[in-house]
Design an enzyme around this catalytic site. Structure first.
Site, PDB file in Angstrom:
ATOM      1  N   SER A  13       0.855  -1.195   0.000  1.00  0.00           N
ATOM      2  CA  SER A  13       0.000   0.000   0.000  1.00  0.00           C
ATOM      3  C   SER A  13       0.891   1.246   0.000  1.00  0.00           C
ATOM      4  O   SER A  13       2.112   1.144  -0.045  1.00  0.00           O
ATOM      5  CB  SER A  13      -0.915  -0.032   1.224  1.00  0.00           C
ATOM      6  OG  SER A  13      -0.140  -0.080   2.394  1.00  0.00           O
ATOM      7  N   LYS A  17      -1.958   5.535  -4.958  1.00  0.00           N
ATOM      8  CA  LYS A  17      -3.113   5.179  -5.787  1.00  0.00           C
ATOM      9  C   LYS A  17      -4.072   6.369  -5.888  1.00  0.00           C
ATOM     10  O   LYS A  17      -4.633   6.651  -6.946  1.00  0.00           O
ATOM     11  CB  LYS A  17      -3.817   3.990  -5.134  1.00  0.00           C
ATOM     12  CG  LYS A  17      -4.701   3.233  -6.032  1.00  0.00           C
ATOM     13  CD  LYS A  17      -4.905   1.779  -5.603  1.00  0.00           C
ATOM     14  CE  LYS A  17      -4.683   1.404  -4.171  1.00  0.00           C
ATOM     15  NZ  LYS A  17      -5.776   1.555  -3.262  1.00  0.00           N
ATOM     16  N   GLU A 139     -11.752   4.325  -6.797  1.00  0.00           N
ATOM     17  CA  GLU A 139     -10.530   3.739  -6.235  1.00  0.00           C
ATOM     18  C   GLU A 139     -10.900   2.787  -5.106  1.00  0.00           C
ATOM     19  O   GLU A 139     -11.680   3.132  -4.230  1.00  0.00           O
ATOM     20  CB  GLU A 139      -9.645   4.880  -5.700  1.00  0.00           C
ATOM     21  CG  GLU A 139      -8.387   4.388  -5.030  1.00  0.00           C
ATOM     22  CD  GLU A 139      -7.620   5.482  -4.275  1.00  0.00           C
ATOM     23  OE1 GLU A 139      -7.930   6.683  -4.444  1.00  0.00           O
ATOM     24  OE2 GLU A 139      -6.729   5.119  -3.499  1.00  0.00           O
ATOM     25  N   LYS A 188       8.604  -9.405 -10.926  1.00  0.00           N
ATOM     26  CA  LYS A 188       7.852 -10.534 -10.359  1.00  0.00           C
ATOM     27  C   LYS A 188       6.701 -10.107  -9.423  1.00  0.00           C
ATOM     28  O   LYS A 188       5.590 -10.666  -9.523  1.00  0.00           O
ATOM     29  CB  LYS A 188       8.818 -11.487  -9.641  1.00  0.00           C
ATOM     30  CG  LYS A 188       8.202 -12.818  -9.241  1.00  0.00           C
ATOM     31  CD  LYS A 188       7.896 -13.725 -10.429  1.00  0.00           C
ATOM     32  CE  LYS A 188       9.130 -14.484 -10.873  1.00  0.00           C
ATOM     33  NZ  LYS A 188       8.912 -15.220 -12.119  1.00  0.00           N
ATOM     34  N   LYS A 222       8.072  -7.057 -20.922  1.00  0.00           N
ATOM     35  CA  LYS A 222       8.026  -8.344 -20.209  1.00  0.00           C
ATOM     36  C   LYS A 222       6.735  -8.407 -19.373  1.00  0.00           C
ATOM     37  O   LYS A 222       6.015  -9.413 -19.380  1.00  0.00           O
ATOM     38  CB  LYS A 222       9.254  -8.449 -19.305  1.00  0.00           C
ATOM     39  CG  LYS A 222       9.328  -9.724 -18.535  1.00  0.00           C
ATOM     40  CD  LYS A 222      10.678  -9.840 -17.834  1.00  0.00           C
ATOM     41  CE  LYS A 222      10.675 -11.042 -16.904  1.00  0.00           C
ATOM     42  NZ  LYS A 222      11.832 -11.011 -16.000  1.00  0.00           N
ATOM     43  N   CYS A 380      -9.603  26.621  13.488  1.00  0.00           N
ATOM     44  CA  CYS A 380     -10.497  25.866  14.369  1.00  0.00           C
ATOM     45  C   CYS A 380      -9.977  25.900  15.806  1.00  0.00           C
ATOM     46  O   CYS A 380     -10.064  26.926  16.459  1.00  0.00           O
ATOM     47  CB  CYS A 380     -10.702  24.454  13.828  1.00  0.00           C
ATOM     48  SG  CYS A 380     -12.300  23.778  14.304  1.00  0.00           S
ATOM     49  N   HIS A 519     -12.272  25.367   8.286  1.00  0.00           N
ATOM     50  CA  HIS A 519     -11.040  24.794   7.727  1.00  0.00           C
ATOM     51  C   HIS A 519     -10.824  25.268   6.291  1.00  0.00           C
ATOM     52  O   HIS A 519     -11.181  24.558   5.340  1.00  0.00           O
ATOM     53  CB  HIS A 519     -11.102  23.265   7.773  1.00  0.00           C
ATOM     54  CG  HIS A 519     -11.029  22.722   9.160  1.00  0.00           C
ATOM     55  ND1 HIS A 519      -9.841  22.467   9.799  1.00  0.00           N
ATOM     56  CD2 HIS A 519     -11.993  22.431  10.056  1.00  0.00           C
ATOM     57  CE1 HIS A 519     -10.072  22.028  11.024  1.00  0.00           C
ATOM     58  NE2 HIS A 519     -11.383  21.999  11.198  1.00  0.00           N
ATOM     59  N   GLU A 521      -8.215  25.285   4.600  1.00  0.00           N
ATOM     60  CA  GLU A 521      -7.262  24.446   3.855  1.00  0.00           C
ATOM     61  C   GLU A 521      -7.963  23.417   2.979  1.00  0.00           C
ATOM     62  O   GLU A 521      -7.419  22.960   1.981  1.00  0.00           O
ATOM     63  CB  GLU A 521      -6.299  23.742   4.834  1.00  0.00           C
ATOM     64  CG  GLU A 521      -6.890  22.615   5.692  1.00  0.00           C
ATOM     65  CD  GLU A 521      -7.555  23.093   6.983  1.00  0.00           C
ATOM     66  OE1 GLU A 521      -7.901  24.286   7.058  1.00  0.00           O
ATOM     67  OE2 GLU A 521      -7.737  22.262   7.901  1.00  0.00           O
TER      68      GLU A 521
END
Ligand code: GLN
Length: 547
Positions: A13, A17, A139, A188, A222, A380, A519, A521
């Site tokens: 992980s 992604k 996803e 592999k 490959k 905040c 917030h 951001e």
């Protein structure tokens, strides 16, 4: 009806992604398509709202008040499309829906099973809003082979099977490690990961090969051969200097081309990548650097404040300057003089947070900024701490504090300048909460309007007197102290439309001192830096010049 791109991961992980999905979204947009991005997370929490930021990184809040995975932040930053409740789901939510239906008797006495009941629930989720966009990018969290991810993989397999041919494709992201001892890139793990995927009935159309270097054609060929993927759909995805390079880099490697080919869209509309070239130009041609101290609690894991770090970068881009953010553990200031740490910085930011730990340190950081004229942005909890500091030091409320800390300690120790909000107005209705309510999803969450005082600094920064920003909090500054605080120079320059909840405080007599209950951001984008962050960094540049 939307075409579906399912993005899965293998081998390990944390390969990016979410960024790959967001970049693909941006590239499809650049070709004139409308997109929507979704995250399906296999964990059993109903949403990430109750997870510690140490566990899962930041909780990203949507306009409609969902507490979601931080990948939704990437989706928004790359596409500018505001995420919604229905763009994030976990196994916990799916199972909880299924169990609720079972209790209600909706299944008419049937035995409830993963297939078909859980998978149907997942497929119903996938269908939401399918008529609204050209491409739906979904996803799947985790990696193929995880036990808890299986129902999601099974559901997307079924989903693609039930749709007309060519309406769904699968993009799989894997790792191609470099083995220094033999000087080789290894294919592999990717072969094994694709084998795993095929074993559950999913044949990938496009492979993204994450690696610390370019994966040469020989290795790509490959992999194409062994994994049964077309050679031009095996895409090299090397590490990049900045995440914002990803759309251009993926385009160079042919990702959008390969995806459109897989859908047999030909000829494909030409892409317009000006937005991303401009973003890169601003990043690569920045002059000088400012240093911002972020005084917080979750400082060991940068992902805990992901959107703040990104918004500061965007603020730097707006000023064509680099922003170096340093994370300082607020607790240090409970033992040591903040001056020794904070003096080298051009600006100070105190972010949001929960619980009492570190708050006295944050109060001391706010005090340092106020007294020394250093630009201060309190977000905040960072606003609440600035108000408590001013109440104690300027307005004579020596034991000012927040009810949050008294509740946590189980006894009353402070005069509650910040109190527990039990009832507020949302649109046309009133929301009520008790302290004993569940911890999940019971805060003041999502977008709320605020009115800004004409002539205030924030009205000037925003260029308007009505704004909408995202919230996530239980406690609120008590208006009872407004008069006292305003007399001492801390102005309440932003209020809820009914005038009952303070949204922004500022000190007009300070180079730049602003606290916001929301917030900002969460809404900043590289191609549209948030005005508060842009101006905060501008003030830091000014402070830097004065030294
Ligand atoms: N803990 C504070 C509250 O609940 C602040 C929350 C935050 O910073 N997001 O009001």
């Amino acid at each position: 009806m939307a075409r579906y791109v399912f993005i899965t991961g293998g081998v390990v992980s944390s390969l990016g992604k979410g960024l790959a999905s967001a970049s693909l979204g941006a590239l499809l947009q650049a070709r004139g398509y409308s997109v929507r991005l979704r995250k399906l997370d296999p964990y059993l929490n109903v949403d990430p709202g109750t997870m510690s930021p140490f566990e899962h990184g930041e909780v990203f809040v949507t306009d409609d008040g969902a507490e979601t995975d931080l990948d939704l932040g990437h989706y928004e930053r790359f596409t500018g499309v505001a995420a919604r409740q229905t763009d994030s789901v976990s196994s916990g939510r799916i199972y909880s829906n299924v169990l609720e239906k079972e209790r209600r008797g909706d299944y008419l006495g049937k035995t409830i099973q993963v297939i078909p009941h859980v998978t149907n629930e997942i497929k119903d989720f996938l269908k939401i809003g399918e008529d609204e966009v050209d491409f739906m990018l979904c996803e799947i969290g985790g990696t193929v082979g995880d036990i808890e991810g299986l129902p999601f993989f099974e559901a997307i397999r079924q989903f693609a099977q039930e749709r007309p041919r060519g309406q769904c494709i699968f993009v799989h992201l894997t790792l191609v490690p470099y083995i220094a001892a033999s000087g080789e890139l290894k294919t592999k793990p990717t072969q094994h990961s694709v084998k795993e995927l095929r074993a559950i009935g999913i044949a990938p159309d496009v492979l993204l090969l994450r690696s610390d270097q370019e994966v040469p054609q020989k290795e790509r060929e490959k992999i194409a051969l062994f994994c049964n993927v077309r050679p031009d759909a095996v895409i090299s995805a090397p590490d990049l200097k900045t995440i914002y390079e990803a759309p251009l880099a993926y385009h160079r490697e042919g990702l959008d081309r390969a995806v459109l080919d897989a859908f047999q869209i030909s000829p494909a509309p030409r892409p317009n990548l000006d937005r991303w070239s401009d973003v890169m130009d601003r990043l690569e041609h920045a002059e000088g650097e400012v240093r911002v101290a972020i005084v917080g609690k979750y400082t060991q894991l940068e992902d805990a404040y992901k959107s703040i770090a990104e918004a500061l970068t965007h603020g730097g881009m707006a000023n064509r300057t680099r922003v170096k953010a340093d994370w300082i553990d607020a607790e240090i200031f409970e033992r040591e003089d903040p001056a020794a740490y904070l003096e080298p910085f051009d600006a100070i930011l105190v972010p949001g947070g929960f619980g009492e730990r570190g708050t006295e340190g944050k109060i001391r950081a706010a005090q340092f900024a106020r007294q020394k004229g250093v630009p201060y942005l309190g977000i905040c909890l960072g606003m609440q701490m600035a108000v408590i500091e001013a109440a104690r030091d300027l307005a004579g409320v020596a034991d000012a504090g927040s009810e949050e800390f008294d509740h946590e300690a189980g006894k009353k120790r402070f005069t509650p300048v910040v109190y527990h909000l039990k009832e507020w107005v949302q649109g046309n209705h009133t929301v009520a909460r008790k302290l004993t309510d569940d911890k999940g999803g019971t805060m003041r969450l999502g977008a709320y309007t605020a009115h800004l005082a004409p002539g205030s600094r924030v009205a000037e920064i925003y260029g308007t007197t009505e704004i909408e920003e995202r919230h996530r909090h239980r406690y609120e500054v008590d208006l009872k102290y407004r008069e006292k605080l305003e007399k001492c120079g801390l102005k309440f320059s932003g209020m809820s439309p009914d005038g009952r909840l303070p949204e922004i405080v500022e000190i007009p007599d300070h180079p730049w001192f602003i606290g916001v209950q929301f917030h900002p951001e969460l809404k900043s984008k590289p191609f549209a830096p948030h005005p508060l962050f842009a101006d905060f960094v501008r003030a830091a540049v000014e402070a830097n010049r004065l030294v």
